[in-house]
Every structure is written in C-alpha cells, then in structure tokens.
Design a protein around this motif. Sequence first.
Motif, PDB file in Angstrom:
ATOM      1  N   SER A 178     -41.741 -21.561  19.228  1.00 43.30           N
ATOM      2  CA  SER A 178     -40.356 -21.781  19.632  1.00 43.30           C
ATOM      3  C   SER A 178     -40.266 -23.069  20.438  1.00 43.30           C
ATOM      4  O   SER A 178     -41.259 -23.756  20.652  1.00 43.30           O
ATOM      5  CB  SER A 178     -39.863 -20.596  20.471  1.00 43.30           C
ATOM      6  N   LYS A 179     -39.048 -23.417  20.899  1.00 45.55           N
ATOM      7  CA  LYS A 179     -38.904 -24.586  21.764  1.00 45.55           C
ATOM      8  C   LYS A 179     -38.229 -24.175  23.063  1.00 45.55           C
ATOM      9  O   LYS A 179     -37.464 -23.203  23.122  1.00 45.55           O
ATOM     10  CB  LYS A 179     -38.122 -25.702  21.074  1.00 45.55           C
ATOM     11  N   CYS A 180     -38.536 -24.914  24.116  1.00 45.93           N
ATOM     12  CA  CYS A 180     -38.021 -24.620  25.452  1.00 45.93           C
ATOM     13  C   CYS A 180     -36.743 -25.418  25.679  1.00 45.93           C
ATOM     14  O   CYS A 180     -36.733 -26.645  25.551  1.00 45.93           O
ATOM     15  CB  CYS A 180     -39.063 -24.999  26.498  1.00 45.93           C
ATOM     16  N   VAL A 181     -35.652 -24.723  26.005  1.00 43.34           N
ATOM     17  CA  VAL A 181     -34.369 -25.388  26.227  1.00 43.34           C
ATOM     18  C   VAL A 181     -33.711 -24.836  27.487  1.00 43.34           C
ATOM     19  O   VAL A 181     -34.026 -23.736  27.941  1.00 43.34           O
ATOM     20  CB  VAL A 181     -33.414 -25.186  25.022  1.00 43.34           C
ATOM     21  N   PRO A 182     -32.774 -25.593  28.078  1.00 47.36           N
ATOM     22  CA  PRO A 182     -32.031 -25.081  29.237  1.00 47.36           C
ATOM     23  C   PRO A 182     -31.125 -23.914  28.840  1.00 47.36           C
ATOM     24  O   PRO A 182     -30.693 -23.810  27.693  1.00 47.36           O
ATOM     25  CB  PRO A 182     -31.200 -26.284  29.694  1.00 47.36           C
ATOM     26  N   SER A 183     -30.848 -23.050  29.802  1.00 47.87           N
ATOM     27  CA  SER A 183     -29.904 -21.963  29.572  1.00 47.87           C
ATOM     28  C   SER A 183     -29.160 -21.680  30.866  1.00 47.87           C
ATOM     29  O   SER A 183     -29.530 -22.180  31.933  1.00 47.87           O
ATOM     30  CB  SER A 183     -30.624 -20.698  29.083  1.00 47.87           C
ATOM     31  N   SER A 184     -28.107 -20.905  30.798  1.00 50.46           N
ATOM     32  CA  SER A 184     -27.319 -20.494  31.959  1.00 50.46           C
ATOM     33  C   SER A 184     -26.765 -21.692  32.717  1.00 50.46           C
ATOM     34  O   SER A 184     -27.313 -22.132  33.726  1.00 50.46           O
ATOM     35  CB  SER A 184     -28.152 -19.619  32.909  1.00 50.46           C
ATOM     36  N   PHE A 185     -25.647 -22.237  32.209  1.00 52.75           N
ATOM     37  CA  PHE A 185     -24.982 -23.399  32.812  1.00 52.75           C
ATOM     38  C   PHE A 185     -23.907 -22.901  33.777  1.00 52.75           C
ATOM     39  O   PHE A 185     -22.900 -22.351  33.360  1.00 52.75           O
ATOM     40  CB  PHE A 185     -24.367 -24.257  31.710  1.00 52.75           C
ATOM     41  N   VAL A 186     -24.130 -23.059  35.087  1.00 56.70           N
ATOM     42  CA  VAL A 186     -23.231 -22.528  36.116  1.00 56.70           C
ATOM     43  C   VAL A 186     -22.849 -23.632  37.088  1.00 56.70           C
ATOM     44  O   VAL A 186     -23.719 -24.319  37.633  1.00 56.70           O
ATOM     45  CB  VAL A 186     -23.892 -21.359  36.888  1.00 56.70           C
ATOM     46  N   ASP A 187     -21.549 -23.838  37.322  1.00 64.87           N
ATOM     47  CA  ASP A 187     -21.058 -24.830  38.283  1.00 64.87           C
ATOM     48  C   ASP A 187     -21.644 -26.208  38.034  1.00 64.87           C
ATOM     49  O   ASP A 187     -21.997 -26.934  38.970  1.00 64.87           O
ATOM     50  CB  ASP A 187     -21.344 -24.385  39.718  1.00 64.87           C
ATOM     51  N   GLY A 188     -21.762 -26.585  36.770  1.00 70.73           N
ATOM     52  CA  GLY A 188     -22.232 -27.926  36.449  1.00 70.73           C
ATOM     53  C   GLY A 188     -23.729 -28.115  36.529  1.00 70.73           C
ATOM     54  O   GLY A 188     -24.210 -29.252  36.474  1.00 70.73           O
ATOM     55  N   VAL A 189     -24.495 -27.031  36.666  1.00 74.01           N
ATOM     56  CA  VAL A 189     -25.950 -27.130  36.798  1.00 74.01           C
ATOM     57  C   VAL A 189     -26.613 -26.134  35.857  1.00 74.01           C
ATOM     58  O   VAL A 189     -26.211 -24.966  35.776  1.00 74.01           O
ATOM     59  CB  VAL A 189     -26.391 -26.841  38.250  1.00 74.01           C
ATOM     60  N   TRP A 190     -27.641 -26.593  35.131  1.00 74.87           N
ATOM     61  CA  TRP A 190     -28.455 -25.681  34.344  1.00 74.87           C
ATOM     62  C   TRP A 190     -29.348 -24.891  35.277  1.00 74.87           C
ATOM     63  O   TRP A 190     -30.090 -25.456  36.074  1.00 74.87           O
ATOM     64  CB  TRP A 190     -29.284 -26.460  33.325  1.00 74.87           C
ATOM     65  N   GLN A 191     -29.306 -23.569  35.172  1.00 70.92           N
ATOM     66  CA  GLN A 191     -29.971 -22.701  36.132  1.00 70.92           C
ATOM     67  C   GLN A 191     -31.360 -22.241  35.697  1.00 70.92           C
ATOM     68  O   GLN A 191     -32.161 -21.838  36.535  1.00 70.92           O
ATOM     69  CB  GLN A 191     -29.107 -21.454  36.377  1.00 70.92           C
ATOM     70  N   SER A 192     -31.648 -22.236  34.399  1.00 74.37           N
ATOM     71  CA  SER A 192     -32.910 -21.663  33.935  1.00 74.37           C
ATOM     72  C   SER A 192     -33.286 -22.244  32.577  1.00 74.37           C
ATOM     73  O   SER A 192     -32.558 -23.069  32.011  1.00 74.37           O
ATOM     74  CB  SER A 192     -32.798 -20.134  33.838  1.00 74.37           C
ATOM     75  N   THR A 193     -34.418 -21.811  32.066  1.00 71.90           N
ATOM     76  CA  THR A 193     -34.875 -22.231  30.746  1.00 71.90           C
ATOM     77  C   THR A 193     -35.212 -20.995  29.928  1.00 71.90           C
ATOM     78  O   THR A 193     -35.412 -19.905  30.461  1.00 71.90           O
ATOM     79  CB  THR A 193     -36.124 -23.125  30.850  1.00 71.90           C
ATOM     80  N   VAL A 194     -35.302 -21.188  28.614  1.00 75.96           N
ATOM     81  CA  VAL A 194     -35.605 -20.065  27.731  1.00 75.96           C
ATOM     82  C   VAL A 194     -36.272 -20.599  26.467  1.00 75.96           C
ATOM     83  O   VAL A 194     -35.994 -21.724  26.037  1.00 75.96           O
ATOM     84  CB  VAL A 194     -34.319 -19.282  27.381  1.00 75.96           C
ATOM     85  N   CYS A 195     -37.165 -19.817  25.901  1.00 74.78           N
ATOM     86  CA  CYS A 195     -37.760 -20.159  24.612  1.00 74.78           C
ATOM     87  C   CYS A 195     -36.843 -19.653  23.501  1.00 74.78           C
ATOM     88  O   CYS A 195     -36.443 -18.483  23.507  1.00 74.78           O
ATOM     89  CB  CYS A 195     -39.128 -19.507  24.466  1.00 74.78           C
TER      90      CYS A 195
END
Length: 249
Positions: free
Chosen positions: A52-69
């Motif tokens: 898989s590939k690692c991408v940002p997730s959970s976009f809150v208040d203009g900031v990416w909060q976490s990553t996910v495969c």
Amino acid sequence: MDGGSSAGNLSTGGSGEEDADDPISSGVTFVSPDSGHAEDGWCSAWVECNDSKCVPSSFVDGVWQSTVCVPVLGQQSVGEACDPGQLSTDNCDMDSWCLPTDAGGDEVCVAFCWEGPSCPSDKSCIQIDELGLGLCLSSCDPLQQDCADQDYACAWSGSAFECTATFGEVDPLQPCADSQDCDPSALCLEASALSSCAGESCCASLCSLSAGDAPCQVIDPAYECVAFYEEGSETPPEYADIGVCMLPA
C-alpha cells in the motif's frame, strides 16, 4: 510547519507548547491548530505500508492530523489528472497523491519526496505538517508575494508557505487564533513575543533578515527581525531570508 527532513521541518505546534523543531529561533511557538498522528497504525516515509502507500488522513482546521496506509487503486502518474476519491484514497500510482493544482484547478497527481534534491527545480519538498511525509509542491516567497495568479496569496498553510486563494485578513498586532487568521504578510504569535497584543496571541509582521531590524523598529523600537527558523536547524534555502518582527529573546 513544515526538503523533507524531520529536523527543522515546516511544522508548528499548538499554542503554549515548546518544540525543538519549531522554526522560531527564540523558542516562542507559532499559534496553529494542534497537529500530530495516531499513536498506533501511523505510517511515514520511513515506516512502510508494504504493497500500500502512506498518505495523510483526517484534515481538521486546516491541518492534516494523521496518516494511513491505503491500497494503490490506479496508475495515474505525476502531473496527470486524478480523482481524489474518499478517505484519502485516489487513483494515483504508488509514488504520488492526488491534490488540487497550485492554481486551484483540477486535481493532479503530486510526487512524494524525501530530503535532498528529490523534486524538479521548480518545486520544493514540503513536509505535510508533522507527518513524516513530503510532497513536491511549488514554493512561494511571502516577502515577495510571487504567486502567478493575482487572486492567490503566498501564505503560511500550517506546514509551508503556499499559494492559496483562502487566506486570513487580520492585520499585524491584532488578535488571532492561529496563523491562518492573519494577513499573508504576518504569522500568529503568542502575546509574550510582542510588545502590544490585546489577546492571548496576535499577528506579527514577516520581515527580511537581509534588510536588518530597521523595518521592524518602525513598528516598535524594541523589535528585531528574528529568523523564522531556529538557529542551527536545517533551514530550507527558499526560507533563509524570512524573519518575524518580534521582541528579542
């Protein structure tokens, strides 16, 4: 706040937190939405996702909060049109991620990157908040406001200076909640870094280090143009001349 190295990256902490990687050399933190990643299951450029590939997730208040495969669902390559999908999935290949173009048009696949000269000459490897992921994005100069589209401004996104059509309008020395509130020529600092601030934090003017302290002292004789990046940290070349008008440490 955030080259793609983990040291001296372009990320900002929440209000009142001190961080060795915070760019401001005095240790005063910029006021930005809190960012971070999940304690379990997060990935980065150095933590692989196997097939898989690692991408940002959970976009809150203009900031990416976490990553996910996420699975690789397509083979669109860098620069090609793409579908951003849902829940951080897209139809880009393993080496890229679907984002809107710098000019605010349709989405295209944007290359992941790491530290060093891993991007084309017209791009910079910009860290995505504090996630350990970088993308090859067009950089801009907030002192020159050099975005090609006149409807866009070069503003602090929470991780880098980027051309954006969405930016704040709060003037320097006026209260702010975070840097996205401020005029593109300013950043949100804690009140303790400023001589006059009616709130817990206020917008502070950006300045050119090569121009010296004089422009800042027009605002207040006690101000200095303080380097945006902490002394000794790895400063991206495109940000080497950027400072902030504030009280010296």
